[in-house]
Write a protein that holds these residues in place. Structure first.
Motif, PDB file in Angstrom:
ATOM      1  N   HIS A 292       0.838  -1.207   0.000  1.00  0.00           N
ATOM      2  CA  HIS A 292       0.000   0.000   0.000  1.00  0.00           C
ATOM      3  C   HIS A 292       0.872   1.255   0.000  1.00  0.00           C
ATOM      4  O   HIS A 292       0.661   2.177  -0.798  1.00  0.00           O
ATOM      5  CB  HIS A 292      -0.940   0.001   1.209  1.00  0.00           C
ATOM      6  N   GLU A 293       1.851   1.318   0.906  1.00  0.00           N
ATOM      7  CA  GLU A 293       2.706   2.506   1.007  1.00  0.00           C
ATOM      8  C   GLU A 293       3.549   2.684  -0.257  1.00  0.00           C
ATOM      9  O   GLU A 293       3.731   3.808  -0.735  1.00  0.00           O
ATOM     10  CB  GLU A 293       3.603   2.427   2.244  1.00  0.00           C
TER      11      GLU A 293
ATOM     12  N   GLN B 134       1.300   4.145  -2.834  1.00  0.00           N
ATOM     13  CA  GLN B 134       1.017   5.552  -2.506  1.00  0.00           C
ATOM     14  C   GLN B 134       2.199   6.443  -2.892  1.00  0.00           C
ATOM     15  O   GLN B 134       2.007   7.503  -3.492  1.00  0.00           O
ATOM     16  CB  GLN B 134       0.712   5.717  -1.015  1.00  0.00           C
TER      17      GLN B 134
ATOM     18  N   GLN C 270       9.639  -1.582  -1.107  1.00  0.00           N
ATOM     19  CA  GLN C 270       8.314  -1.814  -0.541  1.00  0.00           C
ATOM     20  C   GLN C 270       7.443  -2.629  -1.489  1.00  0.00           C
ATOM     21  O   GLN C 270       6.749  -3.548  -1.054  1.00  0.00           O
ATOM     22  CB  GLN C 270       7.648  -0.496  -0.188  1.00  0.00           C
TER      23      GLN C 270
END
Length: 160
Positions: free
Chosen positions: A30-31, A34, A63
């Motif tokens: 998710h990060e 984003q 990530q």
């Protein structure tokens, strides 16, 4: 193999490992998404913290890459180790203002996530992983090959 036969062969350990992998990797995927989709804003925010663009790009790659590695069970031990070390570094570099309850909470969460990642790196992804499926095809064996039993403990480990 029918769905019923597959369900009978699944063990609670494998289902829990899958759920744990998915929950641990969610925050990183998710990060990473984003940061990637809001790159200019992330670039400005990171610059305030002294993080340059090359390190931001490396962070996004880590990530997303390691997050998906853990989620899918593709080289999950390596992905988990990388994310565990990343969490330790993040905690130590960015969340050390313990006068702030928010920073202390982020520090503690990073340590907890690192611990979970190190446990995953030790245990491996389990049977419900892409690596396990690939190993079955490469070796010409069925996916439900027996797992190794360690003589020193009653613990088991998977070859993948």
């Amino acid at each position: 193999m029918t769905p019923t036969e597959i369900a009978e062969k699944l063990h609670a350990r494998d289902v829990v490992l899958l759920a744990g992998r998915l929950l641990l990797s969610l925050i990183f995927v998710h990060e990473g998404l984003q940061l990637a989709t809001h790159f200019e804003g992330a670039q400005k925010a990171m610059a305030v913290l002294g993080v340059g663009t090359p390190l931001l790009i490396a962070t996004i790659a880590l990530q997303l890459g390691a997050g998906l590695s853990v989620a899918l069970g593709i080289l999950a031990r390596l992905g988990a180790l990388a994310l565990g070390l990343f969490c330790l570094m993040t905690a130590g570099l960015f969340h050390t203002n313990f006068a702030s309850q928010n920073e202390l909470l982020h520090f503690e969460k990073d340590l907890a996530i690192a611990g979970g990642m190190f446990i995953l790196a030790l245990c491996g992804a389990g049977r419900l992983s892409v690596d396990r499926v690939i190993a079955g095809f490469v070796k010409g064996a069925e996916i439900d090959t027996p797992i190794e039993q360690h003589s020193s403990t009653s613990e088991t480990s998977l070859p993948v």
